[in-house]
Scaffold this active site. Structure first.
Site, PDB file in Angstrom:
ATOM      1  N   ARG A  33       8.025 -34.007  13.709  1.00 46.52           N
ATOM      2  CA  ARG A  33       8.445 -33.114  14.788  1.00 46.52           C
ATOM      3  C   ARG A  33       9.303 -33.827  15.826  1.00 46.52           C
ATOM      4  O   ARG A  33       9.187 -33.560  17.014  1.00 46.52           O
ATOM      5  CB  ARG A  33       7.233 -32.484  15.498  1.00 46.52           C
ATOM      6  CG  ARG A  33       6.501 -31.451  14.680  1.00 46.52           C
ATOM      7  CD  ARG A  33       7.287 -30.150  14.646  1.00 46.52           C
ATOM      8  NE  ARG A  33       6.745 -29.276  13.626  1.00 46.52           N
ATOM      9  CZ  ARG A  33       5.784 -28.390  13.844  1.00 46.52           C
ATOM     10  NH1 ARG A  33       5.293 -28.249  15.041  1.00 46.52           N
ATOM     11  NH2 ARG A  33       5.349 -27.640  12.864  1.00 46.52           N
ATOM     12  N   ARG A  37      10.882 -28.723  20.303  1.00 49.51           N
ATOM     13  CA  ARG A  37      10.784 -28.313  21.707  1.00 49.51           C
ATOM     14  C   ARG A  37      10.669 -29.429  22.734  1.00 49.51           C
ATOM     15  O   ARG A  37      10.889 -29.196  23.913  1.00 49.51           O
ATOM     16  CB  ARG A  37       9.628 -27.329  21.872  1.00 49.51           C
ATOM     17  CG  ARG A  37      10.002 -25.952  21.372  1.00 49.51           C
ATOM     18  CD  ARG A  37       8.804 -25.053  21.338  1.00 49.51           C
ATOM     19  NE  ARG A  37       7.780 -25.638  20.482  1.00 49.51           N
ATOM     20  CZ  ARG A  37       6.660 -25.031  20.143  1.00 49.51           C
ATOM     21  NH1 ARG A  37       6.405 -23.842  20.605  1.00 49.51           N
ATOM     22  NH2 ARG A  37       5.787 -25.618  19.357  1.00 49.51           N
ATOM     23  N   ARG A  46      18.916 -24.006  20.373  1.00 43.98           N
ATOM     24  CA  ARG A  46      18.153 -23.202  19.429  1.00 43.98           C
ATOM     25  C   ARG A  46      18.241 -21.703  19.674  1.00 43.98           C
ATOM     26  O   ARG A  46      18.267 -20.913  18.733  1.00 43.98           O
ATOM     27  CB  ARG A  46      16.713 -23.729  19.474  1.00 43.98           C
ATOM     28  CG  ARG A  46      15.622 -22.791  19.102  1.00 43.98           C
ATOM     29  CD  ARG A  46      15.237 -22.892  17.643  1.00 43.98           C
ATOM     30  NE  ARG A  46      13.920 -22.302  17.474  1.00 43.98           N
ATOM     31  CZ  ARG A  46      13.702 -20.997  17.387  1.00 43.98           C
ATOM     32  NH1 ARG A  46      14.714 -20.159  17.428  1.00 43.98           N
ATOM     33  NH2 ARG A  46      12.491 -20.524  17.252  1.00 43.98           N
ATOM     34  N   ASP A  82      11.080 -25.612   7.628  1.00 43.54           N
ATOM     35  CA  ASP A  82       9.648 -25.377   7.837  1.00 43.54           C
ATOM     36  C   ASP A  82       8.955 -25.281   6.484  1.00 43.54           C
ATOM     37  O   ASP A  82       9.583 -24.917   5.484  1.00 43.54           O
ATOM     38  CB  ASP A  82       9.408 -24.099   8.645  1.00 43.54           C
ATOM     39  CG  ASP A  82       8.008 -24.102   9.256  1.00 43.54           C
ATOM     40  OD1 ASP A  82       7.841 -24.654  10.355  1.00 43.54           O
ATOM     41  OD2 ASP A  82       7.077 -23.589   8.608  1.00 43.54           O
ATOM     42  N   TYR A 157      -2.133 -20.885   4.728  1.00 50.22           N
ATOM     43  CA  TYR A 157      -1.417 -19.862   5.514  1.00 50.22           C
ATOM     44  C   TYR A 157      -1.352 -18.533   4.762  1.00 50.22           C
ATOM     45  O   TYR A 157      -1.529 -17.462   5.349  1.00 50.22           O
ATOM     46  CB  TYR A 157      -0.001 -20.339   5.864  1.00 50.22           C
ATOM     47  CG  TYR A 157       0.008 -21.372   6.973  1.00 50.22           C
ATOM     48  CD1 TYR A 157      -0.396 -21.044   8.262  1.00 50.22           C
ATOM     49  CD2 TYR A 157       0.405 -22.683   6.733  1.00 50.22           C
ATOM     50  CE1 TYR A 157      -0.397 -21.994   9.278  1.00 50.22           C
ATOM     51  CE2 TYR A 157       0.403 -23.643   7.743  1.00 50.22           C
ATOM     52  CZ  TYR A 157      -0.002 -23.280   9.015  1.00 50.22           C
ATOM     53  OH  TYR A 157      -0.018 -24.212  10.019  1.00 50.22           O
TER      54      TYR A 157
HETATM   55  O1  CP3 Z   1      11.321 -32.716  13.470  1.00 49.68           O
HETATM   56  C1  CP3 Z   1      10.729 -31.979  12.641  1.00 49.68           C
HETATM   57  O2  CP3 Z   1       9.677 -32.349  12.089  1.00 49.68           O
HETATM   58  C2  CP3 Z   1      11.374 -30.658  12.372  1.00 49.68           C
HETATM   59  C3  CP3 Z   1      11.171 -29.984  11.090  1.00 49.68           C
HETATM   60  C4  CP3 Z   1       9.839 -29.295  10.878  1.00 49.68           C
HETATM   61  C5  CP3 Z   1       9.418 -28.056  11.475  1.00 49.68           C
HETATM   62  N1  CP3 Z   1       8.241 -27.692  10.901  1.00 49.68           N
HETATM   63  C6  CP3 Z   1      10.173 -27.300  12.484  1.00 49.68           C
HETATM   64  C7  CP3 Z   1       9.421 -26.390  13.379  1.00 49.68           C
HETATM   65  C8  CP3 Z   1       8.844 -29.688   9.997  1.00 49.68           C
HETATM   66  C9  CP3 Z   1       8.771 -30.961   9.157  1.00 49.68           C
HETATM   67  C10 CP3 Z   1       7.843 -28.659  10.017  1.00 49.68           C
HETATM   68  C11 CP3 Z   1       6.680 -28.685   9.118  1.00 49.68           C
HETATM   69  C12 CP3 Z   1       5.549 -27.791   9.393  1.00 49.68           C
HETATM   70  N2  CP3 Z   1       5.570 -26.479   9.757  1.00 49.68           N
HETATM   71  C13 CP3 Z   1       4.200 -28.160   9.196  1.00 49.68           C
HETATM   72  C14 CP3 Z   1       3.736 -29.497   8.709  1.00 49.68           C
HETATM   73  C15 CP3 Z   1       3.804 -30.489   9.812  1.00 49.68           C
HETATM   74  C16 CP3 Z   1       2.607 -30.478  10.704  1.00 49.68           C
HETATM   75  O3  CP3 Z   1       2.804 -30.238  11.903  1.00 49.68           O
HETATM   76  O4  CP3 Z   1       1.510 -30.706  10.210  1.00 49.68           O
HETATM   77  C17 CP3 Z   1       3.404 -27.057   9.503  1.00 49.68           C
HETATM   78  C18 CP3 Z   1       1.884 -27.001   9.485  1.00 49.68           C
HETATM   79  C19 CP3 Z   1       4.283 -25.986   9.851  1.00 49.68           C
HETATM   80  C20 CP3 Z   1       3.947 -24.607  10.250  1.00 49.68           C
HETATM   81  C21 CP3 Z   1       4.405 -24.354  11.642  1.00 49.68           C
HETATM   82  N3  CP3 Z   1       5.718 -24.030  11.984  1.00 49.68           N
HETATM   83  C22 CP3 Z   1       3.667 -24.465  12.847  1.00 49.68           C
HETATM   84  C23 CP3 Z   1       2.198 -24.802  12.930  1.00 49.68           C
HETATM   85  C24 CP3 Z   1       4.564 -24.200  13.922  1.00 49.68           C
HETATM   86  C25 CP3 Z   1       4.280 -24.286  15.403  1.00 49.68           C
HETATM   87  C26 CP3 Z   1       4.183 -22.980  16.078  1.00 49.68           C
HETATM   88  C27 CP3 Z   1       4.500 -23.091  17.556  1.00 49.68           C
HETATM   89  O5  CP3 Z   1       5.488 -22.484  17.980  1.00 49.68           O
HETATM   90  O6  CP3 Z   1       3.760 -23.802  18.259  1.00 49.68           O
HETATM   91  C28 CP3 Z   1       5.825 -23.937  13.348  1.00 49.68           C
HETATM   92  C29 CP3 Z   1       7.078 -23.645  14.088  1.00 49.68           C
HETATM   93  C30 CP3 Z   1       8.064 -24.757  14.112  1.00 49.68           C
HETATM   94  N4  CP3 Z   1       8.498 -25.427  13.013  1.00 49.68           N
HETATM   95  C31 CP3 Z   1       8.730 -25.274  15.262  1.00 49.68           C
HETATM   96  C32 CP3 Z   1       9.590 -26.291  14.809  1.00 49.68           C
HETATM   97  C33 CP3 Z   1      10.542 -27.131  15.610  1.00 49.68           C
HETATM   98  C34 CP3 Z   1       8.466 -24.747  16.690  1.00 49.68           C
HETATM   99  C35 CP3 Z   1       9.593 -24.429  17.537  1.00 49.68           C
HETATM  100  C36 CP3 Z   1      10.465 -23.246  17.416  1.00 49.68           C
HETATM  101  O7  CP3 Z   1      10.063 -22.119  17.040  1.00 49.68           O
HETATM  102  O8  CP3 Z   1      11.628 -23.453  17.819  1.00 49.68           O
END
Ligand code: CP3
Length: 358
Positions: A33, A37, A46, A82, A157
């Site tokens: 990550r 954000r 974004r 994602d 999920y």
């Molecule tokens: O720098 C990076 O790692 C960016 C790429 C990335 C994202 N998601 C972008 C993202 C990666 C590698 C992921 C993987 C991901 N997604 C995982 C495995 C990693 C981990 O944290 O264990 C999981 C479980 C997810 C599912 C997911 N997607 C979650 C739990 C969330 C957070 C929800 C929130 O808004 O708090 C997301 C959304 C997400 N994926 C964001 C980003 C940058 C949040 C920001 C946005 O909507 O702009």
């Protein structure tokens, strides 16, 4: 015919060498990550809307993937995407809700739902992923890490319908209908495999499998119900893309580390709960480790973060096969200047596998 082992333009980089447990010019570092954000430049770029819309725009994805490399001087870039992208792309009905995470409109409950899990055809279903990886492979100064969700985490999920605390529905399915469970995670493994192969073919240099929530399982259940699919994933990748560095990561997986070390991945991620010297004993020789600063410590003062970073480096020891990272993703409220300093400190002081001038 089995293709020859890949030789990539980043083979000499600190990150790829550490993945292969080779000596390094300095300890490599990147952050899960690292895009997202916590970065003001991300928030500016974004815009509103679902992250899935942003992910479908290759130029934007390339920009968001590069931002943290420029800001932090990390040794690798994680592809901006994602873990639910392949399932969403084949029409399972998943969105990612800001502040919540993946949400599924009709959760997986019975064998009828298998119809909604057809094979992924990357050129047709996720051409934007291929396009963005191609752009990045051309212009990134550091290796690009492609990724997919691990079979348990993606299944969680789809079955729970969204983020879960106790994972009761997915556990009920695993134990109550083991036949259906195996069919489900086999499909999800094929989905991950097709996605990872398309990212590697387009130019990704390494891949990470995020089985983030597997730590909720007992070792025995992980071994019986998840590890076989995970092994197949890495074994099939090793056939199609031999020599590609791979990382297997999960949170709360301290008790699973000896099993994860047998999955066929050259690198295993460690969260902050197990010190790296202990993790090293649990995974055994020949496997590289990645981790494991507690992300919450980056929210405190720089002296605290510095002392804790030094503690992680100390526990990492001096033998080759170590990549610095946080134990899980960067928290959104993190001050980016702390991470800039962490990178500087790791590069200056890390000793694991570092070649000493002769
Ligand atoms: O720098 C990076 O790692 C960016 C790429 C990335 C994202 N998601 C972008 C993202 C990666 C590698 C992921 C993987 C991901 N997604 C995982 C495995 C990693 C981990 O944290 O264990 C999981 C479980 C997810 C599912 C997911 N997607 C979650 C739990 C969330 C957070 C929800 C929130 O808004 O708090 C997301 C959304 C997400 N994926 C964001 C980003 C940058 C949040 C920001 C946005 O909507 O702009």
């Amino acid at each position: 015919m089995v293709p020859p082992p890949r030789s990539g333009r980043h083979d000499g980089s600190a990150f790829i060498r550490a993945c292969r447990s080779q000596s390094v010019p300095h300890v490599p570092v990147w952050f899960m990550r690292q895009a997202g954000r916590s970065l003001p430049e991300y928030r500016a770029e974004r815009g509103a809307g679902s992250i899935l819309d942003a992910i479908a725009q290759p130029e934007l994805v390339a920009k968001l993937t590069r931002q943290p490399v420029t800001r932090y001087n990390t040794d690798a870039a994680i592809f901006f995407s994602d873990i639910v992208v392949p399932a969403a792309a084949i029409g399972f009905g998943v969105d990612v809700v800001p502040g919540v995470g993946p949400v599924v409109s009709r959760p997986f409950t019975s064998k009828d739902d298998l119809q909604r899990l057809r094979p992924l055809e990357p050129e047709i279903d996720t051409p934007y992923v291929i396009e963005a990886v191609r752009i990045l492979a051309e212009e990134l100064p550091v290796p690009l890490i492609g990724f997919a969700g691990g079979p348990f985490t993606v299944a969680s999920y789809l079955v729970e319908g969204g983020p879960s605390r106790n994972f009761t529905r997915v556990k009920a399915l695993m134990h109550g209908e083991p036949g259906l469970w195996h069919t489900l995670i086999d499909r999800l493994t094929d989905l991950a495999l097709a996605s990872l192969r398309s990212q590697l073919d387009a130019g990704a240099d390494a891949v990470q499998v995020f089985d983030s929530w597997a730590g909720i399982l007992t070792p025995r259940h992980y071994e019986e119900l998840v590890l076989p699919a995970t092994r197949r994933l890495f074994a099939e990748l090793a056939v199609s893309h031999p020599g590609t560095p791979t990382i297997l990561f999960g949170v709360g997986t301290g008790e699973l580390l000896p099993l994860m070390a047998t999955a066929g991945s050259g690198v295993v991620g460690v969260d902050w709960r197990v010190p790296l010297d202990d993790a090293r004993r649990r995974v055994g020789p020949g496997i590289a480790l990645q981790g494991n600063l507690d992300p919450a410590l980056c929210l405190s003062t720089w002296p605290v973060a510095a002392a804790e970073t030094r503690e992680v480096l100390l526990r990492a020891g001096t033998t080759p096969g170590y990549i610095f990272n946080l134990g899980h993703g960067v928290l959104p409220e993190t001050d980016p200047t702390i991470l800039e300093e962490v990178v500087r400190l790791v590069h200056a002081e890390g000793l694991a596998g570092v070649e000493t001038p002769t």
